[in-house]
Design a protein around this motif. Structure first.
Motif, PDB file in Angstrom:
ATOM      1  N   VAL A   1      41.904  32.771  30.319  1.00 39.65           N
ATOM      2  CA  VAL A   1      41.685  33.161  31.707  1.00 39.65           C
ATOM      3  C   VAL A   1      40.643  32.236  32.326  1.00 39.65           C
ATOM      4  O   VAL A   1      39.889  31.558  31.627  1.00 39.65           O
ATOM      5  CB  VAL A   1      41.225  34.628  31.822  1.00 39.65           C
ATOM      6  N   CYS A   2      40.590  32.221  33.665  1.00 40.68           N
ATOM      7  CA  CYS A   2      39.615  31.412  34.397  1.00 40.68           C
ATOM      8  C   CYS A   2      38.754  32.346  35.249  1.00 40.68           C
ATOM      9  O   CYS A   2      39.204  32.812  36.308  1.00 40.68           O
ATOM     10  CB  CYS A   2      40.321  30.386  35.279  1.00 40.68           C
ATOM     11  N   PRO A   3      37.522  32.635  34.813  1.00 38.06           N
ATOM     12  CA  PRO A   3      36.671  33.533  35.596  1.00 38.06           C
ATOM     13  C   PRO A   3      36.360  33.005  36.990  1.00 38.06           C
ATOM     14  O   PRO A   3      36.144  33.798  37.913  1.00 38.06           O
ATOM     15  CB  PRO A   3      35.395  33.632  34.747  1.00 38.06           C
ATOM     16  N   VAL A   4      36.330  31.678  37.157  1.00 37.59           N
ATOM     17  CA  VAL A   4      36.056  31.127  38.492  1.00 37.59           C
ATOM     18  C   VAL A   4      37.225  31.436  39.431  1.00 37.59           C
ATOM     19  O   VAL A   4      37.029  31.822  40.579  1.00 37.59           O
ATOM     20  CB  VAL A   4      35.798  29.614  38.419  1.00 37.59           C
ATOM     21  N   TYR A   5      38.442  31.268  38.932  1.00 33.79           N
ATOM     22  CA  TYR A   5      39.625  31.657  39.717  1.00 33.79           C
ATOM     23  C   TYR A   5      39.554  33.147  40.052  1.00 33.79           C
ATOM     24  O   TYR A   5      39.806  33.550  41.192  1.00 33.79           O
ATOM     25  CB  TYR A   5      40.893  31.347  38.926  1.00 33.79           C
ATOM     26  N   ASN A   6      39.227  33.961  39.047  1.00 31.29           N
ATOM     27  CA  ASN A   6      39.157  35.403  39.278  1.00 31.29           C
ATOM     28  C   ASN A   6      38.158  35.729  40.385  1.00 31.29           C
ATOM     29  O   ASN A   6      38.413  36.576  41.247  1.00 31.29           O
ATOM     30  CB  ASN A   6      38.753  36.127  37.993  1.00 31.29           C
ATOM     31  N   TYR A   7      37.019  35.048  40.356  1.00 32.70           N
ATOM     32  CA  TYR A   7      35.978  35.298  41.353  1.00 32.70           C
ATOM     33  C   TYR A   7      36.460  34.905  42.746  1.00 32.70           C
ATOM     34  O   TYR A   7      36.259  35.645  43.721  1.00 32.70           O
ATOM     35  CB  TYR A   7      34.728  34.509  40.987  1.00 32.70           C
ATOM     36  N   ALA A   8      37.111  33.739  42.820  1.00 33.06           N
ATOM     37  CA  ALA A   8      37.574  33.250  44.123  1.00 33.06           C
ATOM     38  C   ALA A   8      38.670  34.126  44.706  1.00 33.06           C
ATOM     39  O   ALA A   8      38.736  34.338  45.924  1.00 33.06           O
ATOM     40  CB  ALA A   8      38.068  31.809  43.993  1.00 33.06           C
ATOM     41  N   GLU A   9      39.528  34.668  43.848  1.00 35.43           N
ATOM     42  CA  GLU A   9      40.693  35.419  44.321  1.00 35.43           C
ATOM     43  C   GLU A   9      40.515  36.932  44.293  1.00 35.43           C
ATOM     44  O   GLU A   9      41.096  37.643  45.105  1.00 35.43           O
ATOM     45  CB  GLU A   9      41.916  35.053  43.474  1.00 35.43           C
ATOM     46  N   GLN A  10      39.692  37.415  43.325  1.00 37.57           N
ATOM     47  CA  GLN A  10      39.598  38.860  43.156  1.00 37.57           C
ATOM     48  C   GLN A  10      38.182  39.403  43.320  1.00 37.57           C
ATOM     49  O   GLN A  10      37.962  40.601  43.202  1.00 37.57           O
ATOM     50  CB  GLN A  10      40.163  39.262  41.790  1.00 37.57           C
ATOM     51  N   GLY A  11      37.221  38.494  43.560  1.00 40.32           N
ATOM     52  CA  GLY A  11      35.858  38.932  43.849  1.00 40.32           C
ATOM     53  C   GLY A  11      35.026  39.274  42.643  1.00 40.32           C
ATOM     54  O   GLY A  11      33.901  39.777  42.786  1.00 40.32           O
ATOM     55  N   THR A  12      35.527  39.026  41.443  1.00 41.13           N
ATOM     56  CA  THR A  12      34.784  39.308  40.220  1.00 41.13           C
ATOM     57  C   THR A  12      35.245  38.344  39.133  1.00 41.13           C
ATOM     58  O   THR A  12      36.429  37.979  39.093  1.00 41.13           O
ATOM     59  CB  THR A  12      34.999  40.751  39.742  1.00 41.13           C
ATOM     60  N   ILE A  13      34.328  37.941  38.247  1.00 39.43           N
ATOM     61  CA  ILE A  13      34.718  37.044  37.152  1.00 39.43           C
ATOM     62  C   ILE A  13      35.575  37.773  36.127  1.00 39.43           C
ATOM     63  O   ILE A  13      36.250  37.125  35.315  1.00 39.43           O
ATOM     64  CB  ILE A  13      33.491  36.407  36.470  1.00 39.43           C
ATOM     65  N   PHE A  14      35.545  39.098  36.155  1.00 38.88           N
ATOM     66  CA  PHE A  14      36.366  39.891  35.238  1.00 38.88           C
ATOM     67  C   PHE A  14      37.704  40.165  35.919  1.00 38.88           C
ATOM     68  O   PHE A  14      37.837  41.054  36.748  1.00 38.88           O
ATOM     69  CB  PHE A  14      35.652  41.192  34.869  1.00 38.88           C
ATOM     70  N   GLY A  15      38.701  39.379  35.564  1.00 40.42           N
ATOM     71  CA  GLY A  15      39.985  39.432  36.244  1.00 40.42           C
ATOM     72  C   GLY A  15      40.689  40.768  36.095  1.00 40.42           C
ATOM     73  O   GLY A  15      40.605  41.422  35.049  1.00 40.42           O
ATOM     74  N   GLN A  16      41.384  41.138  37.128  1.00 44.64           N
ATOM     75  CA  GLN A  16      42.203  42.356  37.112  1.00 44.64           C
ATOM     76  C   GLN A  16      43.637  41.925  36.828  1.00 44.64           C
ATOM     77  O   GLN A  16      44.378  41.531  37.727  1.00 44.64           O
ATOM     78  CB  GLN A  16      42.092  43.082  38.449  1.00 44.64           C
ATOM     79  N   THR A  17      44.039  41.946  35.576  1.00 44.19           N
ATOM     80  CA  THR A  17      45.295  41.322  35.151  1.00 44.19           C
ATOM     81  C   THR A  17      46.545  41.853  35.860  1.00 44.19           C
ATOM     82  O   THR A  17      47.464  41.068  36.124  1.00 44.19           O
ATOM     83  CB  THR A  17      45.475  41.435  33.628  1.00 44.19           C
TER      84      THR A  17
END
Length: 490
Positions: free
Chosen positions: A427-443
């Protein structure tokens, strides 16, 4: 659990339905396809010794036993050996200036006259000093921008200071240049060749697609890139090097117009003499974030494009034309071999801060280039120090680095822990942060997760019913030939 004494229990496994078969994987990345009936016997611990199913599962390391335990431990340790070393990839952003205007620019470029966005020689010196603090036995310094050739003095300084420093450090040292090639000239080419710098450019498909994506004022970005690709290849050939192995690598970024023309893209790469294509989706960083409504597409549209393109590549390989897709090659290497290619975006934990560091033109340090891109959007959450003031241990031990490591360790992520594709993914926490607002992705709602699951499912569909010729083709895609003989300074 079965109470039969001759029914060995299964190792921890994950499963999913692929076409008409059940795919089963273990923690080490071994896999087996079972029929529905075979899977029921396996899952119920009813596999009797001496049966054909028992032999099949034993061969695939799916049943407990002393030999299996040792094998799994050794393979898992080997596939995570990257954790024994510090960052090996050091991305130096030499400048934000660029003479091309790309519709998806992730770097948030600046105009060519804005020299205040260049890395100084003093900062370049500090970049090298910090990079060499890494305990990694091999160091790659990658020049990026903007257009890195716009800051030629800093590029030359980093190369020459690194080579001099390495006389005592004794690391395996390599240099990589990511350039649009439009500022290349014969003098620069001679220098880069003399210093064994690996070169990479962008080719977004046929000329109309490429020039539509990447606009060069006063000329064709496609013509300039292609001219210098061929010119560099000629130099390798003159040195007696095999151009199948030594050549300018080319990257493709997929836009809305690209997904309509998968075969045209493949044909273009073949016509340019390339034997690999990296079909990269758009990232939600920089200009691409603001222009996505105009140039973007759905994940399903990308996956349809990807499948058709790779299907076409397989068809061409069956006819004797060598061409592979890089994402598929990385994943197939994980699936079909005991080797992990250590691709930083697809490992657990990811490479941010522990496998790579990005050095901004002003000396600011980021977990990765994507983290730097987020900073260009006004958020410095992924900054982990500065070359002028930060000690190496404080950089790699930064709280942000630790948080990203936790957030990208698949063993602790709901939706990843029980996914059949876990051994091959990341996973990419930076992508998660940019798209979902948290480094912990919501799969369940993560489009990057959906994309890689789609690619992995496609590859396993191919493997589930592959004939001998297809298996041979896909196996060849996993072969990584060593180029250290030329590109590494010792």
């Amino acid at each position: 659990m079965s109470d039969k004494p001759d029914s060995p229990s299964a190792v921890p496994f994950r499963f999913d339905k692929i076409a008409d078969k059940v795919l089963v994987t273990n923690d080490a990345g071994d896999y087996v396809f079972l029929t529905d009936d075979e899977f029921k016997i396996f899952a119920d611990d009813g596999v009797a010794e001496g049966t054909e199913l028992h032999e099949k599962l034993t061969r695939k390391q799916m049943l407990h036993g002393a030999a299996t335990e040792d094998y799994l431990v050794d393979k898992i340790r080997s596939k995570h050996s990257f954790l024994n070393f510090g960052p090996y990839l050091h991305i130096a952003i030499l400048t934000l200036r660029c003479n091309e205007i790309c519709v998806y620019c992730h770097a948030s470029r600046r105009g060519m006259e804005e020299t205040s966005f260049d890395m100084s020689v003093e900062t370049a010196h500090q970049v090298v000093d910090l990079a060499f603090k890494s305990p990694s036995p091999n160091i790659i310094i990658e020049f990026q921008g903007g257009e890195p050739l716009a800051n030629w003095d800093a590029l030359k300084y980093i190369i020459e200071y690194s080579v001099e420093k390495n006389k005592t450090e004794k690391k395996e040292l390599g240099f990589s240049l990511v350039s649009n090639m439009s500022l290349m000239d014969e003098e620069k080419l001679e220098y880069l060749m003399a210093n064994n710098v690996q070169m990479c450019t962008s080719i977004d498909g046929p000329k109309d697609l490429h020039d539509g994506n990447r606009k060069l004022l006063g000329g064709s970005s496609y013509d300039r890139a292609v001219y210098w690709m061929k010119r560099v290849d000629d130099e390798y050939r003159a040195k007696g090097l095999e151009t199948d192995l030594y050549h300018v690598e080319a990257l493709l970024t997929t836009t809305r117009n690209t997904v309509k023309r998968p075969r045209d893209v493949v044909d273009e790469y073949i016509s340019l003499g390339r034997k690999a294509i990296f079909l990269r989706p758009l990232n939600p960083f920089g200009f691409a974030k603001s222009t996505f409504d105009r140039i973007g597409y759905t994940t399903d549209e990308f996956l349809a494009f990807y499948r058709e393109a790779v299907d076409y590549m397989i068809e061409l390989n069956r006819q004797g034309v060598e061409i592979l897709e890089r994402t598929a090659a990385i994943l197939l290497t994980k699936i079909m071999t005991p080797v992990d290619p250590n691709y930083l975006d697809l490992r657990s934990p990811c490479g941010a801060g522990v496998g790579q560091i990005a050095y901004n033109y002003d000396g600011a340090l980021y977990t990765c280039d994507e983290g730097r891109m987020v900073s260009r959007m006004g958020d410095d959450i992924f900054q982990i120090g500065h070359v002028k003031s930060s000690a190496y241990n404080d950089v790699v031990g930064h709280e942000t680095v630790k948080a990203i490591a936790v957030a990208s360790c698949l063993d602790g992520i709901p939706g990843c822990t029980d996914c059949v594709f876990k051994p091959y993914c990341g996973v990419c926490p930076v992508y998660n942060y940019a798209e979902q607002g948290t480094i912990f992705g919501q799969t369940p709602t993560n489009e990057r997760c959906k994309l890689y699951i789609g690619v992995l499912r496609y590859l396993f569909e191919k493997l589930s019913n592959a004939d001998d010729q297809l298996l041979d083709i896909l196996s060849k895609w996993t072969i990584m030939r060593d180029r250290d003989v030329y590109f590494v300074h010792e």
